[in-house]
Design a protein around this motif. Structure first.
Motif, mmCIF file in Angstrom:
data_model
loop_
_atom_site.group_PDB
_atom_site.id
_atom_site.type_symbol
_atom_site.label_atom_id
_atom_site.label_comp_id
_atom_site.label_asym_id
_atom_site.label_seq_id
_atom_site.Cartn_x
_atom_site.Cartn_y
_atom_site.Cartn_z
ATOM 1 N N GLN A 1 0.747 -1.598 0.013
ATOM 2 C CA GLN A 1 0.668 0.097 0.452
ATOM 3 C C GLN A 1 1.034 1.258 0.099
ATOM 4 O OE1 GLN A 1 -2.738 -0.921 -0.689
ATOM 5 N NE2 GLN A 1 -4.154 1.195 -0.690
ATOM 6 N N ARG B 1 1.800 2.116 -2.861
ATOM 7 C CA ARG B 1 0.799 2.718 -4.335
ATOM 8 C C ARG B 1 0.650 3.751 -3.736
ATOM 9 N NH1 ARG B 1 -2.751 -2.147 -2.760
ATOM 10 N NH2 ARG B 1 -1.519 -2.559 -4.898
ATOM 11 N N PHE B 2 1.239 4.591 -2.614
ATOM 12 C CA PHE B 2 0.820 6.100 -2.109
ATOM 13 C C PHE B 2 1.605 6.647 -3.078
ATOM 14 C CE2 PHE B 2 -1.342 4.932 1.877
ATOM 15 C CZ PHE B 2 -2.625 5.127 1.010
ATOM 16 N N ILE B 3 3.207 6.150 -3.062
ATOM 17 C CA ILE B 3 4.225 6.475 -3.540
ATOM 18 C C ILE B 3 4.392 7.109 -4.803
ATOM 19 C CG2 ILE B 3 6.984 6.589 -3.281
ATOM 20 C CD1 ILE B 3 6.876 5.402 -0.627
ATOM 21 N N GLY C 1 1.879 5.509 -7.438
ATOM 22 C CA GLY C 1 0.470 5.104 -8.145
ATOM 23 C C GLY C 1 0.095 3.692 -7.732
ATOM 24 N N ALA C 2 -1.192 3.245 -7.894
ATOM 25 C CA ALA C 2 -1.603 2.036 -8.791
ATOM 26 C C ALA C 2 -0.881 1.355 -9.964
ATOM 27 C CB ALA C 2 -3.579 2.264 -8.937
ATOM 28 N N PRO C 3 -0.918 2.494 -10.872
ATOM 29 C CA PRO C 3 -0.768 1.880 -12.298
ATOM 30 C C PRO C 3 0.659 1.531 -11.857
ATOM 31 C CG PRO C 3 -2.084 4.351 -12.367
ATOM 32 C CD PRO C 3 -1.656 4.373 -10.643
ATOM 33 N N ASN C 4 1.030 0.158 -13.215
ATOM 34 C CA ASN C 4 2.073 -0.128 -13.211
ATOM 35 C C ASN C 4 2.777 0.727 -13.983
ATOM 36 O OD1 ASN C 4 1.666 -2.496 -12.579
ATOM 37 N ND2 ASN C 4 2.225 -2.936 -14.085
ATOM 38 N N VAL C 5 4.747 0.871 -13.386
ATOM 39 C CA VAL C 5 5.744 1.848 -13.488
ATOM 40 C C VAL C 5 6.939 0.516 -14.520
ATOM 41 C CG1 VAL C 5 5.448 3.334 -12.655
ATOM 42 C CG2 VAL C 5 7.270 1.735 -12.125
ATOM 43 N N PRO D 1 6.264 -6.633 -14.571
ATOM 44 C CA PRO D 1 5.744 -5.540 -14.212
ATOM 45 C C PRO D 1 6.483 -5.432 -12.781
ATOM 46 C CG PRO D 1 4.548 -7.959 -13.792
ATOM 47 C CD PRO D 1 5.724 -8.136 -14.726
ATOM 48 N N ILE D 2 5.941 -4.185 -13.119
ATOM 49 C CA ILE D 2 6.394 -3.058 -12.105
ATOM 50 C C ILE D 2 5.474 -2.541 -11.421
ATOM 51 C CG2 ILE D 2 7.884 -1.755 -10.188
ATOM 52 C CD1 ILE D 2 9.551 -1.728 -13.140
ATOM 53 N N ALA E 1 2.118 -4.703 -6.885
ATOM 54 C CA ALA E 1 1.791 -6.315 -6.404
ATOM 55 C C ALA E 1 2.824 -7.252 -6.849
ATOM 56 C CB ALA E 1 -0.325 -6.601 -6.718
#
Lengths: 301, 407
Positions: A119, A122-124, A126-130, A225-226, A229
């Protein structure tokens, strides 16, 4: 023939990934007995470190347009090792040290930590993959024929894991710190009474395992993926390799990774990805029924 | 840390801090008291699906904000109640129930995966409430309590296969994640290939979250298809495309056609791994309509210049407008009245004119084939001349080969 070469390379390649993600766990779980469910999240931290360093080099990078320095990825490897290692050390100092000898409690506690780290990511970020842009020296590959190309990334990962194994072996068997580490893991009380500072050794071992997870994170960032999760995709395989290899034995982990990787590729070729994976699991379970302590077990009295 | 993330951090827990439980009266007429109408927004804001669903939530909130700025609906402001489905299907059902019974929302905008939609469907049907579902899906469903604002199969997958066959790409390899959407889609594609002269050279499913595609890629390269029809979902796409590219493939050797990769996903996969590959949707950020220029500008202004819009984001956005129009027309938020009023409602959406089909509560949409550019945006390369009538069961005369299709 060409196909056979490709599949042989695929087997080595899959094995190298398995080995890389399992190496760190071989320390925290294999040597220390901590069921570290947050291991996957340290892999994630490594992957995001690679991403952050790439962006540090090229703040102008928008929407994945590549303008970054090719050598930044090399810098990411040691930095990811240090960042994840430091994270591991903090986790050990704050939480794990209170839970030694209580394996099931470490399972729950580290699982919770893993969720929190996900989580946090996700905050730092963002939720989308980088994504980490592949350095130009890792794009392409060794072209064997029209249909067979050995990807440079995969060869790099094989090389990286070889270097890691060599470095770890050297550390464990050729340095004083490594000797102390082995002493503590084999017989804590004896080591302690001989004047080894076991607390420090614990802390160092856990940090080392986490740091290796960070390096693995850089590697998987190249091929997968990065996202927050990310760790959950690798944690089961990592545990499977360490348990199959035999807890407490580095060589067992290496052999297990090679075996599982090769079997996986072979089974998957003759069936599908799902069936291949199921068959590997069945094989591992049957093997553990026969030899519950894994391929190479530390002899205990 | 961007402002929007801080907002998410605070808004999530704060909004779920509602306390009262107990029996709520029959819901459906609902919608807040006094000067506001409550609506539910139910997406995964944590877990593996957060990657896709948070941006749809953002688009939904943008539409609500815009409508409120113009005076709301029926003279009342719309008040969103945000819930986190947490990428977990039972949680979706539970939160849907909470939104309907406790918050008494007039409508819910939400869900992404078919699994989450199937989980909440009985809740919406039994409590006689209303869901606007914003994502393309596998068809074969029409619930009276759901409006489907994404594409059904005849607005995405079927025309994509037709397009490929027309391009002379007859040998297809089907690759998908192992769950309901890819399996149902591929069932349809196989019937279509057989009827329209295509050839199936391989079919492969991998578990959701699968990350090692070396062997799958080897199999694809050995099968030498003209095109890989890709229904992988989520993070697996990243691994697949990276590994396909590093095995030496380029789009001019083996092309891929994807139906779950939009602009948002392209950023995470890395445009350099996707450039030149094909996708099929109803909307792209580059779609050239006056409404879209406004929409993209507003979305970027609110959420940041580096954000992109894509098909599900647009479908989430237009769903709010369709509902608001139906409510205005019905003069009430009553579910039955809104359903009746929604029939035939039109809206000039960013992706072109859409119309609600009263029979199945899907919407007419323009079908667009696209090709990924080097910057990760998608260029339209072909579009249907007019919006296509939704046909979730493929019963129309255009699809005689789909007779044997069972839901």
């Amino acid at each position: 023939m060409e196909f056979a070469v490709l599949q042989a390379f695929n087997a080595i390649s899959v094995s190298s990934i398995l080995l890389l993600i399992a190496l760190g766990l071989a320390f925290s779980f294999g040597l220390m007995g901590v069921i570290n469910m947050a291991h996957g999240e340290f892999i994630m931290i490594g992957a995001y470190t690679a991403y952050a360093i790439q962006n540090l080099a090229a703040p102008a990078m928008v929407n994945g347009v590549e303008t970054q320095n090719d050598l930044m990825f090399l810098l990411a490897l040691p930095v990811a090792f240090l960042v994840a290692g430091a994270g591991g050390m903090v986790l050990e100092r704050l939480l794990i040290r209170h839970l030694y000898e209580r394996a099931l409690d470490t399972l729950l506690a580290t699982w919770g930590v893993g969720l929190m780290l996900q989580q946090l990511a996700r905050f730092i970020f963002g939720a989308p993959n980088v994504q980490v842009v592949t350095p130009s020296w890792l794009t392409g590959g060794l072209v064997i024929s029209d249909d067979v190309t050995l990807p440079a990334k995969r060869m790099f990962i094989v090389a990286l894991v070889t270097v890691c194994i060599a470095a770890i072996t050297f550390f464990l068997y050729r340095t004083a710190a490594g000797r102390r580490l082995r002493a503590v893991m084999q017989n804590r009380d004896m080591a302690s009474s001989l004047g080894v500072a076991t607390r420090q050794v614990d802390s160092l071992t856990f940090a080392l395992g986490s740091g290796l997870a960070g390096v693995a994170g850089c590697a998987v960032a190249l091929i997968g993926p990065i996202g927050p999760a990310l760790g959950t995709y690798y944690i089961v395989d990592a545990f499977m390799v360490v348990i199959f290899g035999g807890v407490g034995q580095l060589l067992g982990t290496v052999i297990a990774a090679l075996g599982i990787g090769s079997l996986n590729v072979a089974f998957e070729l003759g069936s599908t990805a799902v069936v291949g994976k199921v068959m590997v699991f069945v094989m591992v379970i049957l093997f553990l029924q026969w030899k519950p302590s894994g391929l190479l077990a530390l002899r205990t009295r | 840390m961007k402002a929007s993330h801080v907002f998410r951090f605070i808004a999530g827990p704060a909004l779920s801090l509602a306390l009262v439980a107990g029996c709520a009266p029959a819901a459906g007429t609902g919608g807040g008291s006094g000067s506001t109408i409550k609506v539910g927004v139910l997406h995964s804001l944590s877990g593996t699906m957060a990657i896709s669903e948070t941006s749809v939530r953002d688009a939904t909130l943008l539409a609500i904000e815009e409508i409120n700025a113009k005076g709301g609906v029926l003279g009342k402001k719309i008040e969103p109640v945000i819930e986190d489905g947490a990428s977990d299907w039972p949680t979706f059902a539970e939160k849907a129930k909470k939104l309907i019974q406790k918050d008494q929302v007039a409508v819910v905008f939400g869900c992404w995966t078919s699994a989450s939609r199937k989980a909440v469907l009985p809740v919406f049907e039994s409590l006689k409430s209303l869901l606007f579902y914003p994502v393309q899906y596998e068809g074969l469903e029409k619930s009276p309590n759901i409006f489907y604002t994404g594409a059904t199969t005849n607005q995405q997958i079927v025309p994509a296969v037709e397009y490929l066959l027309a391009q002379g790409k007859k040998k297809m390899y089907l690759l998908g994640s192992d769950y309901v959407f890819p399996r149902t889609s591929n069932k349809i594609i196989k019937l279509q290939l057989e009827a329209q002269g295509g050839q199936l050279v391989g079919e492969e499913y991998t578990p959701l979250g699968h990350t090692d595609y070396t062997t799958v890629v080897s199999k694809i390269l050995a099968a030498k298809p003209d095109v890989v029809f890709n229904t992988l979902n989520g993070d697996s796409n990243v691994a697949f495309f990276k590994q396909l590219k590093s095995a030496g493939n380029t789009p001019d050797k083996i092309q891929t056609m994807s139906v779950s990769i939009a602009e948002e996903e392209t950023r995470g996969i890395g445009p350099e791994n996707l450039v030149g590959h094909l996708v099929a949707w109803n909307y792209y950020q580059t779609t050239d309509t006056p409404e879209n220029k406004k929409f993209v500008a507003a979305y970027k202004a609110k959420y940041g210049q580096n954000r992109v819009t894509d098909d599900p984001i647009e479908a989430g956005y237009l769903g709010v407008y369709l509902w608001a129009k139906a409510v205005e027309k019905a003069g009430s938020t009553d579910v039955e009245k809104v359903r009746a009023a929604a029939k035939g409602i039109e809206f000039a959406a960013p992706g072109g004119m859409v119309t609600v089909d009263g029979d199945n509560q899907h919407i007419y949409k323009t079908v667009r084939m696209g090709r990924v550019r080097a910057d990760g945006l998608i260029d339209e390369i072909s579009a249907s001349p007019k919006p296509v009538k939704p046909d979730p069961y493929l019963e129309g005369k255009n699809y005689p080969w789909a007779k044997s299709l069972k839901p």
